[in-house]
Write an enzyme that holds these catalytic residues in place. Structure first.
Site, PDB file in Angstrom:
ATOM      1  N   LYS A  14      18.074  52.869  44.561  1.00  0.00           N
ATOM      2  CA  LYS A  14      17.123  52.316  45.108  1.00  0.00           C
ATOM      3  C   LYS A  14      17.127  51.892  46.806  1.00  0.00           C
ATOM      4  O   LYS A  14      16.854  52.139  47.716  1.00  0.00           O
ATOM      5  CB  LYS A  14      16.510  50.940  44.367  1.00  0.00           C
ATOM      6  CG  LYS A  14      15.918  51.263  42.978  1.00  0.00           C
ATOM      7  CD  LYS A  14      15.408  49.982  42.532  1.00  0.00           C
ATOM      8  CE  LYS A  14      16.644  48.837  42.169  1.00  0.00           C
ATOM      9  NZ  LYS A  14      17.447  49.312  41.079  1.00  0.00           N
ATOM     10  N   ARG A  89       9.904  43.094  39.202  1.00  0.00           N
ATOM     11  CA  ARG A  89      10.811  43.368  38.157  1.00  0.00           C
ATOM     12  C   ARG A  89      10.218  42.874  36.762  1.00  0.00           C
ATOM     13  O   ARG A  89      10.866  42.914  35.690  1.00  0.00           O
ATOM     14  CB  ARG A  89      12.077  42.687  38.400  1.00  0.00           C
ATOM     15  CG  ARG A  89      13.222  43.732  38.479  1.00  0.00           C
ATOM     16  CD  ARG A  89      14.421  42.915  39.088  1.00  0.00           C
ATOM     17  NE  ARG A  89      15.611  43.555  38.918  1.00  0.00           N
ATOM     18  CZ  ARG A  89      16.302  43.960  39.974  1.00  0.00           C
ATOM     19  NH1 ARG A  89      15.940  44.292  41.082  1.00  0.00           N
ATOM     20  NH2 ARG A  89      17.503  44.585  39.524  1.00  0.00           N
ATOM     21  N   ARG A 128      31.262  52.165  42.641  1.00  0.00           N
ATOM     22  CA  ARG A 128      30.717  51.218  43.892  1.00  0.00           C
ATOM     23  C   ARG A 128      31.424  49.927  43.854  1.00  0.00           C
ATOM     24  O   ARG A 128      32.054  49.413  44.961  1.00  0.00           O
ATOM     25  CB  ARG A 128      29.349  51.017  44.157  1.00  0.00           C
ATOM     26  CG  ARG A 128      28.816  50.151  45.323  1.00  0.00           C
ATOM     27  CD  ARG A 128      27.436  49.750  45.207  1.00  0.00           C
ATOM     28  NE  ARG A 128      27.094  49.135  44.135  1.00  0.00           N
ATOM     29  CZ  ARG A 128      25.583  48.807  43.802  1.00  0.00           C
ATOM     30  NH1 ARG A 128      24.578  49.332  44.412  1.00  0.00           N
ATOM     31  NH2 ARG A 128      25.619  48.031  42.671  1.00  0.00           N
ATOM     32  N   ARG A 134      30.386  42.859  44.914  1.00  0.00           N
ATOM     33  CA  ARG A 134      29.174  42.340  44.096  1.00  0.00           C
ATOM     34  C   ARG A 134      29.934  41.800  42.792  1.00  0.00           C
ATOM     35  O   ARG A 134      30.402  42.609  42.307  1.00  0.00           O
ATOM     36  CB  ARG A 134      28.193  43.271  43.980  1.00  0.00           C
ATOM     37  CG  ARG A 134      27.262  43.448  45.078  1.00  0.00           C
ATOM     38  CD  ARG A 134      26.194  44.507  44.892  1.00  0.00           C
ATOM     39  NE  ARG A 134      25.285  44.264  43.757  1.00  0.00           N
ATOM     40  CZ  ARG A 134      24.261  44.696  43.561  1.00  0.00           C
ATOM     41  NH1 ARG A 134      23.801  45.728  44.548  1.00  0.00           N
ATOM     42  NH2 ARG A 134      23.633  44.752  42.431  1.00  0.00           N
ATOM     43  N   ARG A 146      23.216  44.378  32.622  1.00  0.00           N
ATOM     44  CA  ARG A 146      22.059  44.613  33.722  1.00  0.00           C
ATOM     45  C   ARG A 146      21.096  45.614  33.056  1.00  0.00           C
ATOM     46  O   ARG A 146      20.035  45.600  33.211  1.00  0.00           O
ATOM     47  CB  ARG A 146      22.743  44.844  35.147  1.00  0.00           C
ATOM     48  CG  ARG A 146      23.294  43.854  35.803  1.00  0.00           C
ATOM     49  CD  ARG A 146      24.456  44.127  36.811  1.00  0.00           C
ATOM     50  NE  ARG A 146      23.560  44.827  37.918  1.00  0.00           N
ATOM     51  CZ  ARG A 146      24.110  45.655  38.700  1.00  0.00           C
ATOM     52  NH1 ARG A 146      25.519  45.919  38.618  1.00  0.00           N
ATOM     53  NH2 ARG A 146      23.581  46.279  39.706  1.00  0.00           N
TER      54      ARG A 146
HETATM   55  P1  AP5 Z   1      22.275  52.309  45.110  1.00  0.00           P
HETATM   56  O1  AP5 Z   1      21.258  52.839  46.327  1.00  0.00           O
HETATM   57  O2  AP5 Z   1      22.867  50.803  45.371  1.00  0.00           O
HETATM   58  O3  AP5 Z   1      21.127  51.866  43.818  1.00  0.00           O
HETATM   59  P2  AP5 Z   1      20.240  50.695  43.590  1.00  0.00           P
HETATM   60  O4  AP5 Z   1      19.449  51.077  42.578  1.00  0.00           O
HETATM   61  O5  AP5 Z   1      19.977  49.930  44.609  1.00  0.00           O
HETATM   62  O6  AP5 Z   1      21.300  49.773  42.593  1.00  0.00           O
HETATM   63  P3  AP5 Z   1      21.581  48.201  42.625  1.00  0.00           P
HETATM   64  O7  AP5 Z   1      22.907  48.050  41.753  1.00  0.00           O
HETATM   65  O8  AP5 Z   1      21.510  47.607  43.873  1.00  0.00           O
HETATM   66  O9  AP5 Z   1      20.443  47.708  41.610  1.00  0.00           O
HETATM   67  P4  AP5 Z   1      20.121  46.475  40.972  1.00  0.00           P
HETATM   68  O10 AP5 Z   1      18.592  46.546  40.424  1.00  0.00           O
HETATM   69  O11 AP5 Z   1      21.106  45.995  39.786  1.00  0.00           O
HETATM   70  O12 AP5 Z   1      20.448  45.194  41.906  1.00  0.00           O
HETATM   71  P5  AP5 Z   1      19.560  44.386  43.051  1.00  0.00           P
HETATM   72  O13 AP5 Z   1      20.353  43.953  44.044  1.00  0.00           O
HETATM   73  O14 AP5 Z   1      18.200  44.872  43.036  1.00  0.00           O
HETATM   74  O15 AP5 Z   1      23.155  53.117  44.526  1.00  0.00           O
HETATM   75  C1  AP5 Z   1      24.365  52.716  43.588  1.00  0.00           C
HETATM   76  C2  AP5 Z   1      25.616  53.582  44.023  1.00  0.00           C
HETATM   77  O16 AP5 Z   1      25.177  54.951  43.724  1.00  0.00           O
HETATM   78  C3  AP5 Z   1      25.804  53.496  45.595  1.00  0.00           C
HETATM   79  O17 AP5 Z   1      27.538  53.338  45.361  1.00  0.00           O
HETATM   80  C4  AP5 Z   1      25.255  54.777  45.918  1.00  0.00           C
HETATM   81  O18 AP5 Z   1      26.248  55.082  47.031  1.00  0.00           O
HETATM   82  C5  AP5 Z   1      25.515  55.709  44.851  1.00  0.00           C
HETATM   83  N1  AP5 Z   1      24.452  56.653  44.719  1.00  0.00           N
HETATM   84  C6  AP5 Z   1      23.122  56.682  45.171  1.00  0.00           C
HETATM   85  N2  AP5 Z   1      22.470  57.862  44.943  1.00  0.00           N
HETATM   86  C7  AP5 Z   1      23.592  58.752  44.519  1.00  0.00           C
HETATM   87  C8  AP5 Z   1      23.263  59.958  44.262  1.00  0.00           C
HETATM   88  N3  AP5 Z   1      22.248  61.008  44.364  1.00  0.00           N
HETATM   89  N4  AP5 Z   1      24.528  60.782  43.732  1.00  0.00           N
HETATM   90  C9  AP5 Z   1      25.650  60.037  43.630  1.00  0.00           C
HETATM   91  N5  AP5 Z   1      25.779  58.725  43.858  1.00  0.00           N
HETATM   92  C10 AP5 Z   1      24.588  57.845  44.390  1.00  0.00           C
HETATM   93  O19 AP5 Z   1      19.557  43.105  42.020  1.00  0.00           O
HETATM   94  C11 AP5 Z   1      20.569  42.365  41.732  1.00  0.00           C
HETATM   95  C12 AP5 Z   1      20.273  41.091  40.844  1.00  0.00           C
HETATM   96  O20 AP5 Z   1      19.481  40.249  41.633  1.00  0.00           O
HETATM   97  C13 AP5 Z   1      19.547  41.583  39.644  1.00  0.00           C
HETATM   98  O21 AP5 Z   1      20.297  41.580  38.601  1.00  0.00           O
HETATM   99  C14 AP5 Z   1      18.865  39.732  39.507  1.00  0.00           C
HETATM  100  O22 AP5 Z   1      19.731  38.876  39.201  1.00  0.00           O
HETATM  101  C15 AP5 Z   1      18.394  39.514  40.875  1.00  0.00           C
HETATM  102  N6  AP5 Z   1      17.296  39.951  41.210  1.00  0.00           N
HETATM  103  C16 AP5 Z   1      16.940  41.156  42.174  1.00  0.00           C
HETATM  104  N7  AP5 Z   1      15.526  41.230  42.173  1.00  0.00           N
HETATM  105  C17 AP5 Z   1      14.846  40.365  41.425  1.00  0.00           C
HETATM  106  C18 AP5 Z   1      13.740  40.262  40.944  1.00  0.00           C
HETATM  107  N8  AP5 Z   1      12.489  40.875  41.408  1.00  0.00           N
HETATM  108  N9  AP5 Z   1      13.553  39.490  39.848  1.00  0.00           N
HETATM  109  C19 AP5 Z   1      14.323  38.623  39.428  1.00  0.00           C
HETATM  110  N10 AP5 Z   1      15.914  38.775  39.674  1.00  0.00           N
HETATM  111  C20 AP5 Z   1      16.129  39.611  40.697  1.00  0.00           C
HETATM  112 MG    MG Z   2      20.253  47.867  45.577  1.00  0.00          MG
END
Ligand code: AP5
Ligand code: MG
Length: 191
Positions: A14, A89, A128, A134, A146
């Site tokens: 994402k 979410r 990562r 993180r 997660r």
């Molecule tokens: P990346 O682009 O970082 O993927 P991502 O989907 O953004 O992964 P996140 O870990 O950020 O997702 P998340 O949903 O757990 O975290 P968030 O911050 O939203 O890619 C991942 C890796 O893969 C990178 O190293 C990248 O380089 C690599 N990659 C990408 N594309 C690739 C490809 N095609 N091939 C190979 N490698 C690739 O949420 C974190 C926490 O915040 C949650 O757990 C929760 O506690 C809280 N939170 C956030 N939003 C909410 C909400 N709406 N409600 C309640 N709690 C929330």
């Molecule tokens: Mg992210």
């Protein structure tokens, strides 16, 4: 204003794709995870209250995340468009999101759901985690937790958008360029 919900399990890409979409279309990007991590880094009261949820890989309370998005939208309502990354979410967040957008005469245009097999997600996040700093990337146990939270509480949100005819699924495997091209095809078809 074009509003895109970028959806999918942790590690599906994402954040990576949001960055590219932002540059390509000249639109804004907000990640609720980033907003929360920024509050934690700055040591605010809100950040301190969020720390436990993030480090355990659990969802933060709906009302707090909805409040963050409401103030973001109020500040960006003149934007050409926006990518919402990691929000909504839960179905309660999706319903509140529609109400907030409607107050500004806005709506969600499309949810793009990025699909990646589970083992590839774990592999990407562990890789990562070596230097991301993180807390929720640090151990395989938290990463798998997660993914469990995603399946139990979040995946169902896709039904909410599918029922409105605003849902598209894309294959998130392959190179980042390949995934970008698939998402851009979906967005270009809207205009
Ligand atoms: P990346 O682009 O970082 O993927 P991502 O989907 O953004 O992964 P996140 O870990 O950020 O997702 P998340 O949903 O757990 O975290 P968030 O911050 O939203 O890619 C991942 C890796 O893969 C990178 O190293 C990248 O380089 C690599 N990659 C990408 N594309 C690739 C490809 N095609 N091939 C190979 N490698 C690739 O949420 C974190 C926490 O915040 C949650 O757990 C929760 O506690 C809280 N939170 C956030 N939003 C909410 C909400 N709406 N409600 C309640 N709690 C929330
Ligand atoms: Mg992210």
């Amino acid at each position: 204003m074009i509003n895109i919900v970028l959806f999918g399990a942790p590690g599906c890409g994402k954040g990576t794709q949001a960055q590219r979409l932002k540059e390509h279309y000249g639109i804004e990007h907000v990640s609720t995870g980033e907003v929360i991590r920024d509050e934690i880094r700055r040591g605010t009261q809100l950040g301190r209250s969020m720390e436990g949820y993030i480090s355990r890989g659990q969802l933060a309370p709906d009302e707090i995340v909805i409040g963050m998005i409401a103030s973001y939208i109020a500040d960006h309502k003149e934007a050409k468009g926006c990518i919402f990354d990691g929000f909504p979410r839960t179905t309660a967040q999706a319903e509140a999101f529609d109400e907030i957008l409607a107050q500004h005469g806005l709506k969600v245009d499309i949810m793009v759901d990025i699909h990646v097999p589970e083992e590839e997600l774990v592999r990407r996040i562990l890789l990562r985690g070596k230097d991301s700093g993180r807390a929720d990337d640090a151990s395989e146990e938290v990463i798998r937790g997660r993914l469990d939270v995603y399946h139990a509480q979040t995946a169902i949100v896709s039904d909410y958008y599918a029922a409105q005819g605003k849902y598209a699924s894309v294959n998130g495997t392959g190179t980042m360029d390949e995934v970008f091209a698939r998402i851009a095809d979906v967005i270009d078809a809207l205009q």
